[in-house]
Structures are given as C-alpha cells and as structure tokens.
Write an enzyme that holds these catalytic residues in place. Sequence first.
Site, PDB file in Angstrom:
ATOM      1  CG  MET A  11      -1.993   1.555   1.226  1.00  0.00           C
ATOM      2  SD  MET A  11      -3.197   0.853   2.455  1.00  0.00           S
ATOM      3  CE  MET A  11      -2.608   1.306   4.249  1.00  0.00           C
ATOM      4  CE1 TYR A  43      -5.141   0.513  -0.687  1.00  0.00           C
ATOM      5  CE2 TYR A  43      -3.638  -1.303  -1.372  1.00  0.00           C
ATOM      6  CZ  TYR A  43      -4.672  -0.601  -0.718  1.00  0.00           C
ATOM      7  OH  TYR A  43      -5.654  -1.750  -0.115  1.00  0.00           O
TER       8      TYR A  43
END
Length: 315
Positions: A11, A43
Amino acid sequence: MSEINLALGAMEFGTRIDEKTSFALLDQYVAEGGVWIDTADCYAFWQSESGFGGQSEELLGRWLAQRPGVREKVRIATKVGWEPLVVDGFPEQTEGLGTAAIDAAVETSLRRMGIDHIDLYWAHRDDRNTPMDETIAAFGRHHAAGTIGRVGLSNWALWRVERARGLAANLGVVEPTAIQSRYSYLQPRPFVRGHVHDHRFGWVTDETLDYVENQPAWDLWAYTPLMSGSYEREDRPIHQAFDHPGTTRRLETLSKVAAELGVSRSTVVVAWLCGGTPPIRPIIGASRREQLAAAIEGARLDLGTDLRTELDRPW
C-alpha cells in the site's frame, strides 16, 4: 523454500516507503518463500501530492522490470473501486464498479505494473449505485480474456457476497472465491463504528469464518492484522473500539505465549491467523526488514494444540 501463507501489502510502497526500502522488502519477501503481493489502483492517493493513487502499482512495475524471472515466482493482487475521480473526492466521488470503471482500471493496472494479467482482482468495496450484474459481468469478461484470474470481494456484506456468487453462476462467468476484510487477534466491541476505516462490513465476523470454512475453494485475507503496530509500540495505542475486558485478557494471554516461545506478540498473532480454522492469509504492511522477518517467522510457526487452545479460550 516452501511457500508461506502471508501476503505482502504494498500500500505505501512508492509514497511513504521509498523505492530502495520497498525493493529490499519485496526481495526479502520473495527470498523467504513469499508469493502474494497485494496492492490497489488507489494506493496511496492520501499520501500523494497529486491526490490520486497509482504509486504502489508503478513501483511494483519498476521492481518487476528490474528482476527478470521474478514475475513467474509471484502472484499479483490488486483492486478497483476506491480511486478518487477528483482531488479530495474520496469517498463520495470514486471510480466505483461500473463497466467503464473496471475496463479502465484493468488496463491502467496492467500498464503500470508491466504485466499481462492480474492473478487476483479485488472489488475494493461494494458499489451499490451500480447494478451488481454489471459488475460481475465485467469481471467475467476480463477473466475470459485472460487479463484477470480469480475475483475477490473486499469489505462486502456476506449477503452481498452470496448474491454476487449466484449472479456469476447464472451468467456463466467466473465466481468470486476470496474475501478480504480486517481481522486480528483482538476483537472490537459489536456495532462500534469507525474502527475499520469507515467500512461498515470491513471486519471478519464469526459468520465470515463459518462461510469460508464451508467453502473449500475460498480464501480469507485479513488486512491490518497487526493493528498498525499496536501490539508492539507504546506510541500506537489500541483503538477505543477494543476497550473492553476481553482485550485485557487476550493481551495477557498473548504476552504469556510470546514470552514462552521467545518471540514477539506480533509473531504469535500471525501464527494464530495462519494456523486457524479456516486458515487466514494476513496482509503484512511492513516498512522495516525486521517487521517483515517477524511476520514470516509467525507464518512458519506452529502453535500446537495447547497454546492455540489457550489463546482461543473464552474471554
């Protein structure tokens, strides 16, 4: 090296976690038998000056390009649904799960990562403004074209999961076979909102466990399994949603088991998740090599019947 039941969460790769560190963590993960890398097209928009995501997928593309042959060793999971349409548009103005959004997101994710297929494609959230049959048909079309493999559902209510499964069967397209929600050893108080990033159905419940246990082909993935470092770091207090007597007792037991085994509490948590029934694949968002090493140790750790019984005893 045997495969470990642990996904590496990418992420913050390319934003908070710089490229050199990200590459080192990816290399470490693969060297230790890691296979699944989990990311998303959004992300990490909240950490980017642009206000949009894509940095994680782009970094993974650079890593794959500089590691000839590694694509054959890893499987890529990415997601669609939460990318903002405008700066500061989250969560009201996001791409959703319509046909056009999915088509564009698949193409963009493949291009960013320099790959020809996504091994597991997650619906990052449930889009109730789009007819579900439209979403399922779009996933089915991409599966038939070979651009995505399996389909997973993240942060979905179970009744909606089952409806999606039925629609896929009726349409004759690929059915979802994976669920991703938040889960850890500590459990929040029922009906406490705001402890799962405002995802109302983003927490694994007993019903989720029972559902997956009785669907042998299904996988259950858990995000934030180590509660953002709260098991180890005093500067990361446990959220008030977990403020109840059961947490006190569970932390005491967790500390006792960790001391007995000579490992960290986080290592025990990972072992508890991986070795349970059903087994759960934790997504580890490590930012340091020692954090990832502790998680990998947990994925390989067999707690045995006695210690697992102690950890699972009624609160």
